[in-house]
Design a protein around this motif. Structure first.
Motif, PDB file in Angstrom:
ATOM      1  N   THR A 129       0.858  -1.195   0.000  1.00  0.00           N
ATOM      2  CA  THR A 129       0.000   0.000   0.000  1.00  0.00           C
ATOM      3  C   THR A 129       0.884   1.231   0.000  1.00  0.00           C
ATOM      4  O   THR A 129       1.865   1.277   0.741  1.00  0.00           O
ATOM      5  N   PRO A 130       0.557   2.233  -0.819  1.00  0.00           N
ATOM      6  CA  PRO A 130       1.365   3.456  -0.797  1.00  0.00           C
ATOM      7  C   PRO A 130       1.322   4.115   0.572  1.00  0.00           C
ATOM      8  O   PRO A 130       0.350   3.950   1.313  1.00  0.00           O
ATOM      9  N   VAL A 132       0.815   7.288   2.821  1.00  0.00           N
ATOM     10  CA  VAL A 132       0.084   8.541   2.715  1.00  0.00           C
ATOM     11  C   VAL A 132       0.603   9.448   3.818  1.00  0.00           C
ATOM     12  O   VAL A 132       0.462   9.127   4.999  1.00  0.00           O
ATOM     13  N   ASN A 144       2.731   8.259  15.819  1.00  0.00           N
ATOM     14  CA  ASN A 144       1.697   7.721  14.905  1.00  0.00           C
ATOM     15  C   ASN A 144       2.383   6.860  13.854  1.00  0.00           C
ATOM     16  O   ASN A 144       2.750   7.344  12.781  1.00  0.00           O
ATOM     17  N   ARG A 145       2.557   5.601  14.087  1.00  0.00           N
ATOM     18  CA  ARG A 145       3.367   4.771  13.204  1.00  0.00           C
ATOM     19  C   ARG A 145       2.650   3.484  12.796  1.00  0.00           C
ATOM     20  O   ARG A 145       3.284   2.479  12.483  1.00  0.00           O
ATOM     21  N   LEU A 146       1.327   3.550  12.753  1.00  0.00           N
ATOM     22  CA  LEU A 146       0.579   2.323  12.487  1.00  0.00           C
ATOM     23  C   LEU A 146       0.777   1.822  11.055  1.00  0.00           C
ATOM     24  O   LEU A 146       0.777   0.611  10.815  1.00  0.00           O
ATOM     25  N   GLU A 147       0.963   2.734  10.099  1.00  0.00           N
ATOM     26  CA  GLU A 147       1.228   2.269   8.732  1.00  0.00           C
ATOM     27  C   GLU A 147       2.551   1.495   8.662  1.00  0.00           C
ATOM     28  O   GLU A 147       2.653   0.513   7.932  1.00  0.00           O
ATOM     29  N   GLN A 148       3.545   1.954   9.417  1.00  0.00           N
ATOM     30  CA  GLN A 148       4.827   1.241   9.431  1.00  0.00           C
ATOM     31  C   GLN A 148       4.669  -0.125  10.092  1.00  0.00           C
ATOM     32  O   GLN A 148       5.248  -1.112   9.648  1.00  0.00           O
ATOM     33  N   VAL A 149       3.862  -0.165  11.164  1.00  0.00           N
ATOM     34  CA  VAL A 149       3.609  -1.451  11.824  1.00  0.00           C
ATOM     35  C   VAL A 149       2.954  -2.422  10.846  1.00  0.00           C
ATOM     36  O   VAL A 149       3.359  -3.581  10.720  1.00  0.00           O
ATOM     37  N   MET A 150       1.941  -1.942  10.121  1.00  0.00           N
ATOM     38  CA  MET A 150       1.208  -2.842   9.238  1.00  0.00           C
ATOM     39  C   MET A 150       2.086  -3.331   8.086  1.00  0.00           C
ATOM     40  O   MET A 150       2.030  -4.505   7.705  1.00  0.00           O
ATOM     41  N   SER A 152       5.299  -3.697   8.221  1.00  0.00           N
ATOM     42  CA  SER A 152       6.275  -4.630   8.794  1.00  0.00           C
ATOM     43  C   SER A 152       5.650  -5.988   9.061  1.00  0.00           C
ATOM     44  O   SER A 152       6.304  -7.029   8.955  1.00  0.00           O
ATOM     45  N   GLN A 153       4.372  -5.944   9.420  1.00  0.00           N
ATOM     46  CA  GLN A 153       3.643  -7.167   9.739  1.00  0.00           C
ATOM     47  C   GLN A 153       3.562  -8.085   8.515  1.00  0.00           C
ATOM     48  O   GLN A 153       3.577  -9.297   8.640  1.00  0.00           O
ATOM     49  N   THR A 175      10.149   1.312   6.144  1.00  0.00           N
ATOM     50  CA  THR A 175       9.388   1.473   7.383  1.00  0.00           C
ATOM     51  C   THR A 175      10.253   2.092   8.479  1.00  0.00           C
ATOM     52  O   THR A 175       9.763   2.854   9.303  1.00  0.00           O
TER      53      THR A 175
END
Lengths: 271, 271
Positions: A129-130, A132, A144-150, A152-153, A175
């Protein structure tokens, strides 16, 4: 209200009312330390102070400096380790709205070095996912790092890192790393305003390369550049690992550049 | 690893290693309670369970239900109050990458009702920066809420709420409310995929209005709609306040619609 609440993570818990937990209302730094010698400390603290100013979190620089000194002593060990600073706006406020006067909180913790990547190069993937990046938050090493978490997951076991593009397919960052591209004898980085985290190592390398007479530019980096014959190598950089070349990005095999460390050793940069 | 670590916020602190603090790696719900009767409880818990599934945070629904029951008893008081649930992925993992098996943590806290808006309508502003919603996170009531904090921080004293548009100037949502527009005898909401938080009250109202025979549609809401003669009123909604009309948005004076409560009272919706 001046001054920081301090949490030594090895012996204290955090009030559950902290706004860092509630909203990610804060910032962090992870600093590589060799024994009691922190790498790039001035840059880390400057980024934290500048970020706190953007978020209007009160952070007295003198107290910060003193606490980091105490942490280096308190957590110091013979080998390399990582000092993590988490700065939050503290407790209070009405919902999202911060209190008129807040007392910030600093959490100091000590972490083992992560396994270092093979110096000969790593495999990375392109994140599915790009990324944003809100202009309000761009560059901030916020909580606020949930995109990096996802991202990495979803990382396959053999991949060291997931690399984000923007919605237009331009390379942005990993990430937990920034990107440095060697292209046609120059060094290219993505434009600072589009990047989620303004990397301390990325900035130090840009300065170090420039000081060594190299040409460093910020410009958009479409993925297609990597397939061009002028592409000499892509590095992942951060302040804990330094820099590591990418051997393969998704299906794309990349040339390995070996010039960086000879021009400007990431782990021997001035503070 | 099954089961939740539980933190009762009135008597326990949180481990500083929690990933909710570190990365905003978690979700929350704020539930209005009248005495010991929670409003829209089923919807709140369903959203939390669905969000946890999207983030792959293990959340046993039975234990959640039981803990909420205990919290209603533990924190219950004669008047209205707010039960807040914060679910995090717990501690552990290597940097952003979550541990292969994590034990989630649930923080249960009790809050006073916020001051309710004047039922005759409120003033709101348009947030100065567009809201940028990652498709990875859209709809999730995650702990990554720094944009909402920043917009709230800049809110003028007389304004009840800041309303975000997207980069194209289409209305999305408030910092803590969703939008419901009455236009030409119909009810319009912005498309779900573009919204940061999928509001529990927004969904309950859409269902309630539909059940009452009203026409409810999701469609893009350019700001210009508000200046059209067919615009009958704009509401802010959330599960704590219910719904309140917007009397003025920035410089724009809006008509006040009084039909919503007569068709479908937000605070008397089925659970």
């Amino acid at each position: 209200m001046a001054g920081l609440d301090v949490i030594w993570a090895d012996r204290q818990d955090l009030p559950a009312s902290d706004r860092g937990l509630a909203y990610g209302d804060g910032l962090f730094e992870t600093i590589r330390v060799e024994g009691d010698q922190p790498l790039l400390l001035r840059r880390h603290l400057e980024r934290l102070v500048a970020g706190a100013r953007r978020l209007a979190i009160p952070l007295p620089p003198d107290q910060l400096q003193q606490l980091v000194g105490e942490a280096l002593e308190h957590y110091g060990r013979p080998s390399a380790w990582v000092l993590k600073l988490v700065l939050t706006r503290g407790s209070g406020g009405r919902g999202y709205r911060p209190p008129a006067q807040s007392r910030a909180r600093l959490v100091l913790s000590c972490h083992a070095m992560p396994p270092l990547p093979a110096p000969g190069g790593v495999t990375a993937t392109v994140a599915s996912t790009p990324l944003v990046v809100s202009p309000e938050l761009s560059g901030l090493k916020s909580l606020n790092r949930l995109e990096q978490v996802m991202a990495s997951q979803h990382l396959p076991a053999e991949a060291y890192e997931a690399v984000f593009t923007d919605a237009g397919g331009r390379l942005l960052e990993g990430t937990r790393t920034n990107l440095l591209l060697r292209f046609d004898g120059q060094w290219w980085q993505p434009p600072a305003e589009g990047v989620a985290v303004a990397g301390v190592m990325a900035a130090a390398l840009a300065d170090g390369l420039t000081a060594a007479g190299e040409r460093v530019r910020q410009r958009p980096l479409p993925l297609s550049l990597l397939s061009r014959p002028e592409c000499e190598g892509l590095y992942l950089t951060n302040s804990v690992i330094g820099a590591v070349p990418v051997r393969r990005l998704g299906c794309l095999h990349l040339p390995i550049d070996n010039t960086l460390a000879t021009i400007c050793d990431p782990l021997k940069l001035p503070k």
